[in-house]
Design a protein around this motif. Structure first.
Motif, mmCIF file in Angstrom:
data_model
loop_
_atom_site.group_PDB
_atom_site.id
_atom_site.type_symbol
_atom_site.label_atom_id
_atom_site.label_comp_id
_atom_site.label_asym_id
_atom_site.label_seq_id
_atom_site.Cartn_x
_atom_site.Cartn_y
_atom_site.Cartn_z
ATOM 1 N N ASN A 24 0.777 -1.479 0.085
ATOM 2 C CA ASN A 24 -0.433 0.307 0.182
ATOM 3 C C ASN A 24 0.860 1.273 0.113
ATOM 4 O O ASN A 24 0.488 2.258 -0.428
ATOM 5 C CB ASN A 24 -1.037 -0.336 1.352
ATOM 6 C CG ASN A 24 -1.948 -1.306 1.274
ATOM 7 O OD1 ASN A 24 -2.910 -1.288 0.013
ATOM 8 N ND2 ASN A 24 -2.178 -1.446 1.837
ATOM 9 N N TYR A 25 2.132 1.234 1.041
ATOM 10 C CA TYR A 25 2.733 2.201 0.339
ATOM 11 C C TYR A 25 3.627 2.245 -0.406
ATOM 12 O O TYR A 25 4.004 3.458 -1.076
ATOM 13 C CB TYR A 25 3.794 2.033 2.515
ATOM 14 C CG TYR A 25 2.716 2.258 3.270
ATOM 15 C CD1 TYR A 25 2.308 3.465 4.102
ATOM 16 C CD2 TYR A 25 2.169 1.172 3.808
ATOM 17 C CE1 TYR A 25 0.668 3.324 5.462
ATOM 18 C CE2 TYR A 25 1.163 0.731 4.873
ATOM 19 C CZ TYR A 25 0.677 2.118 4.585
ATOM 20 O OH TYR A 25 -0.220 2.515 6.512
ATOM 21 N N ALA A 26 4.287 1.301 -1.015
ATOM 22 C CA ALA A 26 4.872 1.121 -2.285
ATOM 23 C C ALA A 26 4.257 2.264 -3.368
ATOM 24 O O ALA A 26 4.634 2.999 -4.082
ATOM 25 C CB ALA A 26 5.238 -0.352 -3.076
ATOM 26 N N GLU A 39 -10.947 9.543 1.036
ATOM 27 C CA GLU A 39 -10.324 8.190 1.967
ATOM 28 C C GLU A 39 -9.395 9.103 3.039
ATOM 29 O O GLU A 39 -9.819 8.187 3.974
ATOM 30 C CB GLU A 39 -9.119 7.238 0.601
ATOM 31 C CG GLU A 39 -11.011 6.330 -0.655
ATOM 32 C CD GLU A 39 -10.797 5.301 -0.388
ATOM 33 O OE1 GLU A 39 -11.683 4.858 -0.181
ATOM 34 O OE2 GLU A 39 -9.343 4.016 -0.236
ATOM 35 N N GLU A 40 -8.042 8.686 2.184
ATOM 36 C CA GLU A 40 -6.825 8.779 3.742
ATOM 37 C C GLU A 40 -6.138 9.930 3.377
ATOM 38 O O GLU A 40 -6.077 10.546 1.815
ATOM 39 C CB GLU A 40 -5.804 8.120 3.970
ATOM 40 C CG GLU A 40 -7.098 6.787 4.145
ATOM 41 C CD GLU A 40 -5.874 5.107 4.770
ATOM 42 O OE1 GLU A 40 -5.839 5.671 5.889
ATOM 43 O OE2 GLU A 40 -6.015 4.909 3.629
ATOM 44 N N VAL A 41 -5.435 10.693 4.035
ATOM 45 C CA VAL A 41 -4.277 12.277 3.733
ATOM 46 C C VAL A 41 -2.536 10.405 3.546
ATOM 47 O O VAL A 41 -2.691 10.810 5.091
ATOM 48 C CB VAL A 41 -3.937 13.004 4.485
ATOM 49 C CG1 VAL A 41 -3.282 13.430 3.938
ATOM 50 C CG2 VAL A 41 -5.531 13.930 3.750
ATOM 51 N N ILE A 72 -5.546 3.953 14.655
ATOM 52 C CA ILE A 72 -5.538 4.692 16.126
ATOM 53 C C ILE A 72 -6.295 6.029 16.754
ATOM 54 O O ILE A 72 -5.853 5.800 17.901
ATOM 55 C CB ILE A 72 -4.527 3.294 16.724
ATOM 56 C CG1 ILE A 72 -4.668 2.167 16.414
ATOM 57 C CG2 ILE A 72 -4.826 3.426 18.328
ATOM 58 C CD1 ILE A 72 -3.207 0.873 16.959
ATOM 59 N N THR A 73 -5.227 6.439 16.435
ATOM 60 C CA THR A 73 -5.837 7.869 16.330
ATOM 61 C C THR A 73 -6.979 8.471 15.760
ATOM 62 O O THR A 73 -7.668 9.261 16.245
ATOM 63 C CB THR A 73 -4.309 8.801 15.532
ATOM 64 O OG1 THR A 73 -3.726 8.225 15.913
ATOM 65 C CG2 THR A 73 -4.406 10.172 16.290
ATOM 66 N N ARG A 74 -7.462 8.126 14.725
ATOM 67 C CA ARG A 74 -8.443 8.242 14.123
ATOM 68 C C ARG A 74 -9.909 7.647 16.050
ATOM 69 O O ARG A 74 -10.234 8.427 16.020
ATOM 70 C CB ARG A 74 -9.379 7.795 13.683
ATOM 71 C CG ARG A 74 -10.227 8.061 12.328
ATOM 72 C CD ARG A 74 -10.402 6.710 11.295
ATOM 73 N NE ARG A 74 -11.997 6.568 11.363
ATOM 74 C CZ ARG A 74 -12.964 5.500 11.191
ATOM 75 N NH1 ARG A 74 -13.129 4.976 12.300
ATOM 76 N NH2 ARG A 74 -14.514 5.820 10.563
HETATM 77 C C1 LIG Z 1 -2.800 4.108 5.433
HETATM 78 C C2 LIG Z 1 -2.279 4.834 7.430
HETATM 79 N N1 LIG Z 1 -3.496 5.799 7.701
HETATM 80 C C3 LIG Z 1 -3.386 5.719 8.581
HETATM 81 C C4 LIG Z 1 -2.541 5.756 9.423
HETATM 82 C C5 LIG Z 1 -3.274 6.342 11.036
HETATM 83 O O1 LIG Z 1 -2.996 5.339 11.653
HETATM 84 P P1 LIG Z 1 -3.066 5.183 13.375
HETATM 85 O O2 LIG Z 1 -3.041 6.610 13.840
HETATM 86 O O3 LIG Z 1 -3.457 4.051 14.188
HETATM 87 O O4 LIG Z 1 -1.356 5.746 13.278
HETATM 88 C C6 LIG Z 1 -1.583 5.469 8.757
HETATM 89 C C7 LIG Z 1 -1.011 4.937 10.161
HETATM 90 O O5 LIG Z 1 0.200 5.152 11.015
HETATM 91 C C8 LIG Z 1 -1.388 4.647 7.673
HETATM 92 O O6 LIG Z 1 -0.275 4.419 7.020
#
Ligand SMILES: Cc1ncc(COP(=O)(O)O)c(C=O)c1O
Ligand SMILES: Cc1ncc(COP(=O)(O)O)c(C=O)c1O
Lengths: 355, 355
Positions: free
Chosen positions: B200-202, B231-233, B259-261
């Motif tokens: 996913n990161y690649a 979706e996400e940042v 987990i922060t979410r």
């Molecule tokens: C794709 C992605 N989305 C969201 C998060 C946030 O997750 P967390 O709050 O658990 O760090 C991360 C990573 O830390 C992530 O790699």
């Protein structure tokens, strides 16, 4: 161009596996090719050394962010003892396309081919001679920078390792049973499906495992947007013969541009077989089967070359193709392509490279 | 339960980096935790050893098929010298969910936490004390079987490495400029977006590079089906405050369950701030901005905790949020969450684990 590739011969030679019972990708030859990359030096220090473990910091990016690409091709021993490579230029071109997509610096394709030629020469005793066997060649790039943070690595290694292999499917060219996957997807347009990168294969494992559990040998992937259009089969492109016409999904931005696929399209054109590269839905295929016009289906890839499809199962409905037998065209394509690859048939396309 | 974790102390100690100039993920502590897996033995041989390179066969599956998962969490040193971990149980639960998705055998979460506790204890001098710093912890699993073939590995290693870190963004909690990506996609429903796996990161690198080239620090991903829904940042989940209501994309099968979410949703609920977890289109967001109702936006993740968004650019139209300043709610969330994490504020949720 002349490249200076430093060669360190192994002082020992491993015992070679029984050529009649080769297991895919299990045994590796005595040497490997390596090339390093740093931002300052670019790609540097091409060398052939004894096959040996790689030592990397646990923070190396390949372990965390999957920044990798790879290729797969084969060397064949002809009955006269010559060695042939099949379209290696195409593999290194695709490697570089994968590199670009994965933010990895491109490498010199000529140097890679030269390294490969030298490596195959040094380990030529490893090319098995039994019918159906070959030397599988795996070039790959890994991101080696030892620091965390989602960004392209500053250092890489390019390696080539080689493994004597038998047929990819233990069963040989018998038709396989394929499961049409309706939920999991491998990739989607805008993603990295056109690149030969580790993540695409990791993403396929779960579906593959579940299909195996149901008795199918591979998964047929549908597109990630509509879950409707046919993409690929496992590590193969896929072809269907419907009412005399051969149909294969077009290169739509999510499937791999297979070298076997490309070669088959060229073969079919030379035989004046009508071919369509286009979007095909799974409904259309099932419809064709109902009408009796779905004549043959097969997967294509370096590992298996041609893999006829005997059964397809989509949403609990299993259909049998060509009575579960290898179709006439599948067999002819297999014989022609493997014939050219092994130097048994003439090579009018100039596909093989002699060493 | 008592686990026997074998400990081999390093005979030397590395010099620690300047805590005022820590670079994310560059320096690693003196020790690491390892656990092996084989089909016969399951997960076995938990041990803490000096931080050292990993030695793997070049055919190890991690190099080819990207079968990896990872986690990221932090340890903090309180002003009274205690050590706190933030919700480590959640990280190991998620690691196991990622394992399941990637066909990697699940591991014993209790053992992982015990290994982590011991490791942090041994290397506790490495937890930096300067404001804003912490010890970043990286648990990860790699597929180690030395044979080619697209199938789950038969052997794995689970490791934990640790790195003292400053703020993730050199700029600190200043708002960042975000590029809304319309072409590339990170993942799609049915894929592996919910797993924390390398691929996913690649898949994000290219878009990230292009956004950086245009002067943006991160990419905001849209969904892979419609290229329309948020979706996400980058490596963060994302939140928007619109007309007093906080909105964040629901866990839709393609984003990470951060987990922060999760912690922020719990905090907001405790403050009686109205929250909606739902589908949000980028059009809706731009519309809200036009109406003057888009009040704040921020990303959330372990690395940066809260990262306010100052500018968004979608299809050449750049908008500025909250005058480019950190919003009131963003700041309050940041202060509260980091306060709990560092033991400066009470922890009514029981999120922190004392060592
Ligand atoms: C794709 C992605 N989305 C969201 C998060 C946030 O997750 P967390 O709050 O658990 O760090 C991360 C990573 O830390 C992530 O790699
Ligand atoms: C996903 C995928 N599709 C198709 C193919 C077929 O490509 P080629 O014919 O070049 O081997 C491969 C690999 O070999 C593959 O991994």
């Amino acid at each position: 161009m002349a490249y200076s590739i430093e060669i360190t011969q192994s002082t020992t030679r491993k015992q070679k596996p029984d050529p009649n019972h080769l297991i895919f990708g299990k045994h590796f030859t005595d040497h490997m090719f390596i090339l390093d990359y740093s931002v300052e030096q670019g790609w540097y220090n091409p060398r052939i050394i004894p096959y040996q473990p790689i030592t990397l910091d646990p923070a190396a990016r390949v372990f965390h962010y999957g920044q990798t690409v790879f290729e797969g091709l084969k060397a064949y021993r002809t009955s006269e003892g010559r060695t042939l490579l099949f379209r290696p230029d195409q593999n290194f071109k695709r490697l570089n396309r994968s590199n670009v997509r994965m933010s990895i610096p491109e490498l010199d394709e000529e140097l890679a081919i030269e390294g490969l030629r030298k490596l195959v020469e040094i380990d030529q005793d490893w090319i098995p001679e039994v019918e159906g066997t070959s030397l599988y060649i795996r070039p790959f790039v890994i991101a080696t920078q030892a620091s965390l943070g989602v960004a392209p690595s500053h250092t890489y290694q390019f390696l080539i390792i080689m493994s004597p292999v038998g047929a990819y499917y233990a069963e040989g060219i018998h038709p396989v049973k394929i499961y049409v996957e309706s939920d999991y997807v491998r990739t989607v347009k805008g993603g990295v499906g056109t690149a030969k990168t580790g993540g695409n294969y990791a993403a396929s494992l779960k579906a593959q495992e579940e299909a195996s559990g149901k008795g199918y040998s591979q998964v047929l992937w549908l597109d990630g947007v509509h879950h409707k259009y046919i993409e690929e089969v496992g590590s193969m492109n896929v072809f269907f013969k419907v009412n005399g016409t051969v149909i294969t999904p077009e290169l739509n931005g999510s499937i791999l541009d297979g070298i076997t696929r490309k070669s088959i399209l060229e073969l079919l054109a030379s035989w004046n077989v009508p071919v369509e590269e286009r979007t095909i839905s799974i409904e259309e295929l099932y419809e064709a089967h109902k009408n009796g016009t779905l004549e043959e289906a097969f997967g294509t890839g370096t590992a298996a070359v041609i893999s006829p499809i005997g059964q397809l199962c989509w949403k609990d409905e299993e259909i049998t193709l060509n009575g579960g037998e290898t179709g006439e065209l599948s067999a002819k394509l297999y014989d022609t392509l493997t014939g050219i690859q092994r130097g048994v048939l003439p090579d009018p396309f100039g596909w093989t490279m002699k060493l």
